[in-house]
Design an enzyme around this catalytic site. Structure first.
Site, PDB file in Angstrom:
ATOM      1  N   GLU A 113     -19.779  -6.564   9.040  1.00 50.39           N
ATOM      2  CA  GLU A 113     -20.791  -5.898   9.859  1.00 50.39           C
ATOM      3  C   GLU A 113     -21.821  -6.861  10.420  1.00 50.39           C
ATOM      4  O   GLU A 113     -22.305  -6.669  11.554  1.00 50.39           O
ATOM      5  CB  GLU A 113     -21.489  -4.808   9.027  1.00 50.39           C
ATOM      6  N   LYS A 164       0.846  -1.186   0.000  1.00 45.86           N
ATOM      7  CA  LYS A 164       0.000   0.000   0.000  1.00 45.86           C
ATOM      8  C   LYS A 164       0.890   1.247   0.000  1.00 45.86           C
ATOM      9  O   LYS A 164       1.864   1.322   0.734  1.00 45.86           O
ATOM     10  CB  LYS A 164      -0.886  -0.023   1.253  1.00 45.86           C
ATOM     11  N   ARG A 191     -25.578  -3.332   6.028  1.00 47.10           N
ATOM     12  CA  ARG A 191     -25.126  -4.687   5.709  1.00 47.10           C
ATOM     13  C   ARG A 191     -25.432  -5.662   6.838  1.00 47.10           C
ATOM     14  O   ARG A 191     -25.457  -6.874   6.625  1.00 47.10           O
ATOM     15  CB  ARG A 191     -23.620  -4.671   5.427  1.00 47.10           C
TER      16      ARG A 191
END
Length: 642
Positions: free
Chosen positions: A371, A285, A399
């Site tokens: 979630e 990243k 979600r």
């Protein structure tokens, strides 16, 4: 004459232009693409680290595959800025996340190179499988490639999709962009060699021949040979989990080394067999930009920044940020009560729980992008006497709605839902706007729903949630800064279902739920100047309603207007139901009540500055004044709000 610093990139207007270049130019294309990505995001702000990590992968995928005929799906979408630059959108890349500009995520309406819109996580494999099956059913040639990060692999939906894909024979290529933690031995020369080997025709032909021969052997000999082959291959190359799901695994390979990626991707592209294939690509990243490499979290999403120093341009806050107010208030409550615990779904800094974690690391739980699990995990904690604060953005809590209903509300468990990003969010647009939580939580029996009108009220609502043990309770608050009022030293629990009067008037009553209260107060000042006497009330609770307050306002005013940062079907609808049931709309005393409800419009609002979005939505002070004058039958003149 100035010479361009990106001469190769200047030639690329579509991936077809990229594919006309020799392979020897691709490393330089990647360097220029990274430079352009950094330059663009320094101007617009947005997601930086993830995009920098996939520059070489982006180049390789568009070079090897025939996009857009081959479908390329980016999971989440915030890693797709380099993809946008080389798919005909470079001339608009400095409009990212601005009104009328490019979306910060992939979007079908924006380009034929975005076959599936994505701003939430872990959808790429499911969508890709659907496209692959469609190809099979229609006899359409072509590949479907789903790029999913290992963060997105923490969501159950990704495994549901892989489990389904492994049992089917449609052609799907999954690229696992492993940019945070390696789930297999690190990429290197040996693993790269093995990846090329197991993705090549020779290995697969020998392997298939061995399978055919093995079936002529006694069963116990065949099973032992098969297990030995799997063990040997997976010992060196990893991927046991994916193989068990029926997905052919290749990797890991270095996602920044084009000499490693290109031959593997070509082998995978040219597979003759059907069925899903997973290519494990290890990336870094923030690759290629030192500040982003050094601090992944701070450069995941950035404000405008100086390219040379990496220093972000952050406006000096005028008031504390709601997220920080929540986190600091929760720390204070947790210091008094060791049963308080905090849960986040892969958003510790976004929800402020990184602040809580520094003080109470053993009481902070990051469950990943999951979630559904977060909600039921919180429910389990609640059954054992703990006080879980399940801290999730409004748009992400959607979600986990089934779990909110079945695992929390039906069992009346005291889970505390801290709902950040309530209302419109600005640059992230419709996918991240918290538009629906008032409606979908307020309809549930046993649920208490609060909304903070300002940062001071948020402190008290955190204390209220901490003290409430009778069932589930939710508190919602917006993104960004508060209104700049005096802050309490500590929170004091509010009386459940009780609002407050902020300003007394006689003609019109405005009942506000949530953070539009400051705009309502501005509107009331302007109305006073126009000769309209206005009462302003802060409801505090959408459920249970303060019925006494509502009936008092209804019986003593000519008009009652509710306002909220939510969709139709929320607070205003609950108030209307109460007024209808009571007969108030049939007339109280000498005249019927004029009732109106101001809500978010029934459409998905695009990204823009928050103040422009609220004006567009008709929820700013000017719109409130216009609504009141309209209800009273007066012409709405050009209203100037300070």
């Amino acid at each position: 004459m100035t010479t361009s610093s990106t001469p190769l990139l200047d030639k690329i207007h579509t991936p077809a232009d990229l594919r006309r270049l020799p392979e020897s130019d691709l490393a330089e294309v990647a360097r220029q693409l990274r430079e352009e990505t950094i330059s663009a995001v320094s101007v617009t702000g947005g997601h930086l680290g993830a995009g920098l990590g996939v520059v070489e992968l982006t180049v390789a995928l568009h070079y090897v595959f025939n996009t857009p005929d081959d479908r390329l799906i980016w999971d989440v979408g915030h890693q797709a800025y380099p993809h946008k630059i080389i798919t005909g959108r470079r001339d608009r890349i400095r409009t990212l996340r601005r009104g009328g500009g490019l979306s910060g995520f992939t979007r079908r309406s924006e380009s034929e190179y975005d076959p599936f819109g994505a701003a939430h996580s872990s959808t790429s494999i499911s969508a890709g499988l659907g496209m692959a099956v469609a190809n099979t059913l229609s006899g359409r040639p072509g590949n479907v490639i789903a790029v999913i990060g290992d963060g997105a692999m923490s969501a159950g939906m990704a495994y549901e999709a892989m489990n389904n894909a492994g049992a089917m024979h449609s052609r799907l290529i999954i690229i696992l962009n492993d940019n945070d933690m390696s789930i297999a031995p690190p990429a290197g020369a040996l693993s790269s060699y093995l990846a090329r080997l197991v993705s090549g025709d020779a290995y697969r032909s020998v392997r298939e021949a061995a399978k055919q021969l093995g079936r002529l052997l006694p069963r116990f000999v065949y099973d032992r040979a098969r297990k030995t082959e799997e063990f040997a291959r997976n010992f060196w190359a990893g991927g046991t989990l994916f193989e068990e799901l029926g997905i052919y695994y290749v990797g890991p390979i270095d996602g920044h080394n084009l000499d490693q990626m290109l031959p593997v991707l070509k082998n995978v592209r040219d597979f003759k067999e059907t069925g899903p294939i997973l290519v494990h690509v290890v990336t870094q990243k923030g690759k290629g930009y030192a500040p982003a490499e050094a601090t992944h979290d701070k450069y995941h999403a950035v404000n405008m920044f100086d390219v040379v120093t990496g220093k972000q341009v952050k406006p000096k806050p005028n008031a504390p940020v709601y997220t920080s107010v929540f986190a600091e208030s929760l720390v204070k409550e947790a210091a008094k009560d060791d049963k308080i615990v905090a849960i986040t779904a892969a958003m510790p800094s976004g929800t402020g729980l990184d602040i809580f974690q520094k003080t109470f690391p053993e009481r902070t739980f990051d469950v990943g992008i999951a979630e559904q699990h977060a909600v039921t995990f919180a429910a389990g904690l609640a059954t054992e006497g703990f006080k879980p604060f399940c801290t999730i953005y409004s748009t992400f809590l959607q979600r986990g709605y089934d779990q909110v209903v079945h695992d929390v509300a039906i069992q009346n468990l005291p889970v505390r839902f801290a709902i950040d990003r309530a209302g419109l969010v600005g640059a992230d647009g419709a996918t991240h706007a918290g538009s629906f939580d008032i409606s979908f939580l307020g309809i549930l029996p046993n649920m208490v729903v609060m909304a903070a009108a300002d940062e001071s009220e948020l402190v008290h609502m955190v204390a209220t949630a901490a003290a409430y043990d009778e069932g589930p309770i939710a508190l919602r608050y917006p993104r960004g800064e508060g209104v700049g009022i005096d802050m309490p030293i500590e929170g004091v629990p509010l009386e459940i279902g009780r609002g407050r009067i902020m300003r007394e008037g006689k003609q019109v009553a405005i009942l506000s739920f949530g953070a539009r209260l400051a705009e309502v107060m501005k509107a009331a000042d302007e109305l006073a100047a126009l000769g309209v006497s206005t009462t302003v009330a802060d409801a505090r609770f959408a459920k249970p309603l303060d019925e006494e307050l509502i009936m008092r306002l209804a019986s003593s005013h000519e008009a009652l207007i509710t306002i909220e940062e939510g969709s139709v079907g929320g607070f205003g609808s609950f108030v209307a139901q109460k007024l209808t049931d009571s007969g108030a709309l049939d007339g109280l005393g000498a005249r019927p009540l004029k009732f109106r409800s101001m809500v978010l419009p029934d459409l998905f609002l695009d990204h823009d500055k928050p103040e422009k979005l609220y004006a567009q939505a008709g929820l700013d002070a000017k719109a409130i004044v216009a609504k009141v004058l309209s209800v009273l039958g007066r012409e709405a003149l050009d209203v100037k709000i300070a």
